[in-house]
Design a protein around this motif. Structure first.
Motif: not given
Length: 296
Positions: A1-3, A5-7, A9-10, A232, A236, A248
């Motif tokens: 996953m890209t940064p 997407v991770w952001a 998710v957090a 975050f 995104g 997401i």
């Protein structure tokens, strides 16, 4: 996953704790006070850490209309979101509020950007709406702490929250894509939204100060799910389309539902679980199937 997407998710994990944390507040604390305090304190923090960039966004007349639209979305969202969870329960309030977001986001893109709504999109929307209907009809059982009679009103407020969230996502995405930083845009939108919500807090917020535990929960909701989560979120939303963002963020109602069942003690009937699954499935297919095409 890209940064990016991770952001997101957090931010979803932090958002998913809001209903459970708010459930530990005394009954005397109004959900309007919770929503207003969360946005007022969190919005002030976001504006403070990005005041230079935020002021630049506010001064830009070319995006001022979209900035005001984003702020209005964030005024409506926390008030109706916490009220929805108070009436319909943490699980249903979260699922309807976030599950309806992609529906409203797609409608905004259709009306404003000229995106085409396909038959598959309409089918997916129908599946999600069917799921919401099942949640209203058979959401909670007799052993659940949620009053079944208040669920329809909670679902209606969840739809208001979903519309507010979609408006904020859509409008703030436009501001960011027109050259402003994500942090500056978040700070400007939340700072503007905090002004009217501060007035709401003054009127209904006194019970929040009645105990140290209430103050601590309010501070957590402002710093965690509001301040940190939206930092975050800004990462995104800059890189992803608004409809993708809303898909997401369906992680949030999943986290919230698990916490509601495991910690708060909510119990969904089988019909309610089916409705929840239909909403998540319908909305996921909705945004993955829709192929927007600009009139231009």
């Amino acid at each position: 996953m890209t940064p990016a997407v991770w952001a997101l998710v957090a931010s979803c994990v932090l958002w998913g704790t809001t209903g459970t944390a708010a459930s530990f507040l005394p009954e005397a604390v109004s959900p309007l006070a919770v929503g207003a305090s969360t946005m007022t304190l969190g919005g002030a923090l976001l504006f403070a850490v990005s005041h230079r960039a935020a002021l630049g966004v506010i001064r830009d007349r070319a995006v001022r209309g979209w900035l005001i639209a984003a702020a209005l979305g964030m005024v409506a969202y926390p008030l109706s979101f916490y009220a929805s969870m108070d009436l319909a329960g943490v699980a249903i309030g979260n699922v309807v509020s976030l599950g309806s977001g992609p529906l409203f986001a797609a409608l905004l893109e259709w009306r404003v950007s000229g995106s085409r709504l396909t038959r598959r999109w309409m089918l997916s929307a129908g599946i999600a709406l069917t799921g919401m209907t099942l949640l209203v009809v058979g959401g909670h059982g007799d052993d659940s702490p949620v009053d079944a009679a208040s669920i329809p009103a909670g679902v209606a407020l969840g739809l208001v929250a979903g519309a507010g969230y979609a408006l904020f996502t859509f409008a703030s995405g436009i501001v960011i894509r027109r050259g402003h930083s994500g942090r500056g845009t978040m700070g400007a939108a939340f700072g503007l939204a905090a002004l009217p919500l501060a007035l709401v807090l003054i009127v209904v917020g006194a019970p929040l100060l009645a105990s140290a535990s209430s103050v601590a929960i309010a501070v957590y909701l402002a710093v965690g799910p509001m301040f940190l989560a939206y930092l975050f979120f800004a990462v995104g939303v800059r890189a992803l389309a608004s409809s993708t963002v809303t898909v997401i963020t369906l992680l949030e109602p999943l986290v919230a539902t698990l916490l509601a069942v495991l910690i708060v003690g909510e119990r969904l009937e089988p019909l309610g679980w089916i409705g929840l699954v239909l909403i998540l499935a319908g909305v996921t297919v909705l945004s993955s199937a829709r192929q927007p095409r600009s009139r231009a």
